[in-house]
Design a protein around this motif. Structure first.
Motif, PDB file in Angstrom:
ATOM      1  N   LYS A  14      -4.404  10.506  -0.759  1.00 15.94           N
ATOM      2  CA  LYS A  14      -4.499  11.627  -1.694  1.00 15.94           C
ATOM      3  C   LYS A  14      -5.873  12.291  -1.666  1.00 15.94           C
ATOM      4  CE  LYS A  14      -1.060   9.723  -4.886  1.00 15.94           C
ATOM      5  NZ  LYS A  14      -0.800   9.231  -6.276  1.00 15.94           N
ATOM      6  N   ASN A  15      -6.876  11.551  -1.189  1.00 16.29           N
ATOM      7  CA  ASN A  15      -8.236  12.091  -1.126  1.00 16.29           C
ATOM      8  C   ASN A  15      -9.012  11.343  -0.048  1.00 16.29           C
ATOM      9  OD1 ASN A  15     -10.828  13.032  -1.473  1.00 16.29           O
ATOM     10  ND2 ASN A  15     -10.832  12.843  -3.690  1.00 16.29           N
ATOM     11  N   ASN A  39      -7.114   6.400   1.616  1.00 16.76           N
ATOM     12  CA  ASN A  39      -6.720   7.085   0.389  1.00 16.76           C
ATOM     13  C   ASN A  39      -6.021   8.381   0.804  1.00 16.76           C
ATOM     14  OD1 ASN A  39      -6.542   8.554  -2.027  1.00 16.76           O
ATOM     15  ND2 ASN A  39      -8.410   7.633  -2.837  1.00 16.76           N
ATOM     16  N   LYS A  49     -12.535   9.566  -0.489  1.00 15.60           N
ATOM     17  CA  LYS A  49     -12.697   8.369  -1.301  1.00 15.60           C
ATOM     18  C   LYS A  49     -11.992   7.190  -0.667  1.00 15.60           C
ATOM     19  CE  LYS A  49     -13.046  10.823  -5.743  1.00 15.60           C
ATOM     20  NZ  LYS A  49     -12.493  10.916  -7.115  1.00 15.60           N
ATOM     21  N   THR A  50     -12.461   5.989  -0.984  1.00 15.82           N
ATOM     22  CA  THR A  50     -11.772   4.797  -0.540  1.00 15.82           C
ATOM     23  C   THR A  50     -10.512   4.609  -1.376  1.00 15.82           C
ATOM     24  OG1 THR A  50     -13.117   3.443  -2.031  1.00 15.82           O
ATOM     25  CG2 THR A  50     -13.885   3.683   0.234  1.00 15.82           C
ATOM     26  N   ALA A  51      -9.569   3.882  -0.856  1.00 10.13           N
ATOM     27  CA  ALA A  51      -8.314   3.658  -1.571  1.00 10.13           C
ATOM     28  C   ALA A  51      -8.537   2.736  -2.764  1.00 10.13           C
ATOM     29  CB  ALA A  51      -7.278   3.057  -0.639  1.00 10.13           C
ATOM     30  N   PRO A  52      -7.795   2.931  -3.847  1.00  8.98           N
ATOM     31  CA  PRO A  52      -7.907   2.001  -4.980  1.00  8.98           C
ATOM     32  C   PRO A  52      -7.430   0.618  -4.590  1.00  8.98           C
ATOM     33  CG  PRO A  52      -6.042   3.490  -5.261  1.00  8.98           C
ATOM     34  CD  PRO A  52      -6.805   3.986  -4.071  1.00  8.98           C
ATOM     35  N   ASN A  65      -6.231   0.847   3.703  1.00 13.50           N
ATOM     36  CA  ASN A  65      -7.343   1.268   2.843  1.00 13.50           C
ATOM     37  C   ASN A  65      -7.582   2.770   2.877  1.00 13.50           C
ATOM     38  OD1 ASN A  65      -7.925  -1.309   1.910  1.00 13.50           O
ATOM     39  ND2 ASN A  65      -9.307  -1.758   3.607  1.00 13.50           N
ATOM     40  N   CYS A  67       0.821  -1.217   0.000  1.00 13.17           N
ATOM     41  CA  CYS A  67       0.000   0.000   0.000  1.00 13.17           C
ATOM     42  C   CYS A  67       0.851   1.262   0.000  1.00 13.17           C
ATOM     43  CB  CYS A  67      -0.950  -0.003   1.199  1.00 13.17           C
ATOM     44  SG  CYS A  67      -0.161   0.349   2.774  1.00 13.17           S
TER      45      CYS A  67
END
Length: 209
Positions: A199-200, A197, A203-206, A195, A64
């Motif tokens: 950067k944002n 994110n 939102k959930t992590a990719p 999990n 991650c």
């Protein structure tokens, strides 16, 4: 065959992965050994599923994108701890605005402030009619200024920030405003830490894989 090699069943897995698996496995076995009121069937079930969850956690922690340093020997994230617990809940109105202005996806990781530090949790239900959402571990929270769910409880909703997440991931604790031994995160909490994110936070992590 050495203990480390037991975990190296994939060419993508390196020595850090094996060390991390060993640390997590030893820690979980110690936790299970201290469990009380657990039936034999329940213990057998947990032991049977343990390798899967340990491998999954180690996979996520080694792959991650996290700003924290990974301590593979102890199965934890490391961060220098401050002498006093920082108060990140000074502007509750701003916290409510953040949650009310955000479309909250299921699975979103959020930080929660407790009396001794910060913890990770995730949203598993959103009730837009009553302006509230439920988290997996801490229950219901309201993001309406007209409501305050369970004001007497020892934890509070806070706005997601990098600082709050880092403190929660590292398990930093303070007792009577004095630095205490960091909390060892459970496998569930370690997976939540992977999990985020970074950067944002809305939102959930990719997916990692």
């Amino acid at each position: 065959m050495t203990q480390a090699l037991l975990w190296q069943d994939d060419i993508e897995h390196n020595d850090d992965y094996a060390k991390l698996c060993n640390a997590l496995y030893e820690r979980e076995l110690a936790t299970l050994a201290q469990s009380v009121n657990v039936s034999v069937q329940g213990l057998q079930s947990r032991l049977k599923s343990l390798p899967y969850y340990i491998k999954r956690t180690a996979d996520h922690m080694t792959l991650c994108d996290s700003p924290l340093a990974l301590d593979v020997q102890n199965g934890s994230w490391t961060l220098k701890q401050s002498a006093k617990m920082p108060d990140l809940n000074k502007d509750f109105a701003a916290t409510l605005r953040w949650y009310s202005a955000t479309t909250l996806p299921l699975g979103l990781v959020i930080p929660v402030q407790t009396l001794q530090g910060y913890e990770l949790d995730s949203i598993d239900r959103v009730d837009t009619d009553k302006l509230r959402f439920r988290t997996n571990a801490h229950g219901w929270f309201s993001f309406s200024e007209e409501q305050e769910l369970e004001p007497e409880v020892n934890f509070h909703l806070i706005k997601p920030t990098k600082r709050a997440f880092m403190l929660a991931c590292a398990g930093h604790r303070w007792v009577n405003q004095q630095k205490a031994q960091p909390k060892r995160l459970s496998l569930r909490e370690l997976l939540l830490s992977c999990n985020i994110n970074w950067k944002n936070f809305k939102k959930t992590a990719p997916p990692i894989r």
